[in-house]
Scaffold this active site. Structure first.
Site: not given
Ligand code: THU
Length: 131
Positions: A40-42, A51, A53, A84, A87
């Site tokens: 994940n890259i915020e 996300c 995936e 999520c 994804c």
């Molecule tokens: N996140 C994912 O990378 N994949 C998912 O399927 C669920 C959520 C990440 C997004 C965000 O950076 C962190 O989890 C919290 O929501």
């Protein structure tokens, strides 16, 4: 059986950029027989977050691999983190078929295997556009 893919997802999680949620996620997919990892890259503008995936899938697609055979995902807690909704839809776009395994990892030894159909019933896909 999924050992290599699970290891790849765990490895990918180390690269997560998650300073806002502090919830690193790692994913790994097999597309056209090749493994692609993603984290994940915020972003300070939270909605711009990607996300794990989707990172893995977009890496694969951008390199010409558009046929996903399996997806593995692991979150940061000793619990099962499912993909999520967004994804799930993106997986559906590039999945080889609706029965591909989605491996939800708790740790290297504990994981659950579902199919794409299990986690996204009533899939909306490109076929629907031609009805
Ligand atoms: N996140 C994912 O990378 N994949 C998912 O399927 C669920 C959520 C990440 C997004 C965000 O950076 C962190 O989890 C919290 O929501």
């Amino acid at each position: 059986m999924y050992e290599q893919l699970i290891k790849a997802a765990i490895n990918a999680r180390d690269k997560a950029y998650a300073p806002y949620s502090n919830f690193p996620v790692g994913a790994a997919i097999i597309s056209d027989g090749k493994i692609f990892e993603g984290c994940n890259i915020e972003n300070a503008s939270f909605g711009a977050t990607n996300c794990a995936e989707r990172t893995a899938i977009f890496k694969a697609v951008s390199e010409g691999h558009k046929s996903i055979e399996a997806v593995a995902v692991i979150g940061d807690v000793n619990a099962y983190t499912y993909p999520c909704g967004i994804c799930r839809q993106v997986i559906a776009e590039f999945a080889k078929d609706t029965k591909i395994p989605i491996i939800i990892i708790k740790n290297e030894k504990e994981y659950i295997v579902k199919t794409l159909e299990d986690i996204l019933p009533g899939i909306f896909s490109k076929e629907d556009l031609n009805k």
